[in-house]
Design a protein around this motif. Sequence first.
Motif, mmCIF file in Angstrom:
data_model
loop_
_atom_site.group_PDB
_atom_site.id
_atom_site.type_symbol
_atom_site.label_atom_id
_atom_site.label_comp_id
_atom_site.label_asym_id
_atom_site.label_seq_id
_atom_site.Cartn_x
_atom_site.Cartn_y
_atom_site.Cartn_z
ATOM 1 N N GLN A 175 35.542 34.294 45.788
ATOM 2 C CA GLN A 175 36.412 35.442 46.045
ATOM 3 C C GLN A 175 37.684 35.354 45.204
ATOM 4 O O GLN A 175 38.101 36.336 44.569
ATOM 5 N N GLN A 176 38.293 34.190 45.163
ATOM 6 C CA GLN A 176 39.508 34.013 44.366
ATOM 7 C C GLN A 176 39.226 34.171 42.877
ATOM 8 O O GLN A 176 40.060 34.685 42.125
ATOM 9 N N PHE A 177 38.046 33.745 42.463
ATOM 10 C CA PHE A 177 37.631 33.860 41.066
ATOM 11 C C PHE A 177 37.596 35.332 40.643
ATOM 12 O O PHE A 177 38.142 35.723 39.604
ATOM 13 N N VAL A 178 36.971 36.175 41.475
ATOM 14 C CA VAL A 178 36.886 37.605 41.166
ATOM 15 C C VAL A 178 38.265 38.254 41.252
ATOM 16 O O VAL A 178 38.655 39.041 40.376
ATOM 17 N N MET A 179 39.003 37.933 42.300
ATOM 18 C CA MET A 179 40.321 38.546 42.474
ATOM 19 C C MET A 179 41.248 38.199 41.314
ATOM 20 O O MET A 179 42.038 39.041 40.861
ATOM 21 N N GLY A 180 41.152 36.983 40.811
ATOM 22 C CA GLY A 180 41.967 36.599 39.665
ATOM 23 C C GLY A 180 41.627 37.414 38.430
ATOM 24 O O GLY A 180 42.521 37.823 37.670
ATOM 25 N N HIS A 181 40.335 37.650 38.215
ATOM 26 C CA HIS A 181 39.924 38.484 37.080
ATOM 27 C C HIS A 181 40.480 39.897 37.230
ATOM 28 O O HIS A 181 41.002 40.481 36.261
ATOM 29 N N LEU A 182 40.396 40.447 38.435
ATOM 30 C CA LEU A 182 40.889 41.806 38.652
ATOM 31 C C LEU A 182 42.410 41.875 38.539
ATOM 32 O O LEU A 182 42.957 42.901 38.111
ATOM 33 N N ASP A 183 43.095 40.814 38.920
ATOM 34 C CA ASP A 183 44.548 40.768 38.707
ATOM 35 C C ASP A 183 44.868 40.942 37.227
ATOM 36 O O ASP A 183 45.820 41.651 36.854
ATOM 37 N N ASN A 184 44.071 40.306 36.378
ATOM 38 C CA ASN A 184 44.324 40.351 34.937
ATOM 39 C C ASN A 184 44.048 41.724 34.341
ATOM 40 O O ASN A 184 44.763 42.167 33.436
ATOM 41 N N VAL A 185 43.000 42.404 34.820
ATOM 42 C CA VAL A 185 42.610 43.670 34.184
ATOM 43 C C VAL A 185 43.164 44.902 34.891
ATOM 44 O O VAL A 185 43.265 45.968 34.283
ATOM 45 N N LEU A 186 43.550 44.759 36.177
ATOM 46 C CA LEU A 186 43.992 45.929 36.937
ATOM 47 C C LEU A 186 45.390 45.798 37.521
ATOM 48 O O LEU A 186 45.954 46.783 38.007
ATOM 49 N N GLY A 187 45.936 44.606 37.511
ATOM 50 C CA GLY A 187 47.247 44.423 38.112
ATOM 51 C C GLY A 187 47.152 43.984 39.560
ATOM 52 O O GLY A 187 46.061 43.715 40.077
ATOM 53 N N PRO A 188 48.283 43.901 40.246
ATOM 54 C CA PRO A 188 48.338 43.327 41.597
ATOM 55 C C PRO A 188 47.465 44.068 42.606
ATOM 56 O O PRO A 188 47.243 45.275 42.504
ATOM 57 N N ALA A 189 46.990 43.311 43.593
ATOM 58 C CA ALA A 189 46.127 43.866 44.635
ATOM 59 C C ALA A 189 46.945 44.540 45.720
ATOM 60 O O ALA A 189 48.099 44.182 45.977
ATOM 61 N N GLY A 190 46.311 45.527 46.356
ATOM 62 C CA GLY A 190 46.859 46.151 47.547
ATOM 63 C C GLY A 190 46.104 45.648 48.763
ATOM 64 O O GLY A 190 46.010 44.452 49.003
ATOM 65 N N ARG A 191 45.496 46.579 49.486
ATOM 66 C CA ARG A 191 44.761 46.197 50.692
ATOM 67 C C ARG A 191 43.385 45.617 50.353
ATOM 68 O O ARG A 191 42.883 45.773 49.243
#
Length: 338
Positions: A175-191
Amino acid sequence: MAIFRSASGEGGTEVVLAAGNPYGSRTLVVERDEDSSVAYLCSPDGTVHGAVWLANHRPAPAVVDLARINAGLPPLMPRPNTLHPEGRRPLGQLSPLWFEEGDGVALYEDDELLAVIPGWADMSRGMPGYARDAVGESPFAWALSEALEGLRPRISNARSYWRWRHSEGSWPSFQQFVMGHLDNVLGPAGRYWDASGERLPTVGITERPPHGERGFTVLSTVGMSCQRMPTVEQWIDKPGAYARIELAVATRDDPKDAALLLVWLAQYPWHSVTWLGHGHTAKWYHEPSTFPLGPQYSGVLMQANPAHMPDMSGFAFGGEIVRWLWLSPVTTQALQAH
């Protein structure tokens, strides 16, 4: 002529093993009577998708025993097609090893490989599973020894995958692996929402609010790519580039509405034993008036790398690239055109 009976446990047979896959979409059923044993790969409604003879427990007939088949009994392998023409003892302790995709299974007897029913096994096309005690090819089983070169890597990968998946911390780390990738391409997470309801595969949904020059919210699944989709290899020559996906949807409206599309499809490939790819469509499962993005739509179109959407590339798992498929709402007419 039906080569195998349905796996119902009737007709004087005994069910000696019934084991479901981790996704609840297939069940391995092993049946026997005093004369032979057979395994079936079934859907929850009992439909047989694959089958394989396992053993004769009395001397083999010279040819196929049609009377036995017509009586709905497990088949006896003819003498030329079994390693034990005089029969063998009843089966020992049985245990299944499911493929990562959940559409195929290896069966072990006392920790030794006894049979494999792959996802592509199809009795209607004369393609049974593979059995250790089979010789050559027959309507009931193909020789496992002749297929091991191709099957052994699949079995090894399945064992390694489930060992990892059941280990402590496997899901949080992925989960952290995917979230880290999305942080890089989409910016900070919301909900973040759970989309799995305590059923495998585990999938979540992450919200990515507008960021930088992107003026819309992106919602993405988190977890679909943790396991390969079923049946891809039956349609694609090189399934490694298409077997792992995540889904995404863009919206300028309430993200909770768009998230319902991801909840709908996040577990679909494994529960329905199918795959999703570029150009595929899906019809909304309920009345069009309940479609989350408006009653004028009745389904979605899935696209890889559509114009004007963020580039999601650069993520891989299990040595295979992960593709993001973007969902776009479509009308009934558009669905029919596809």
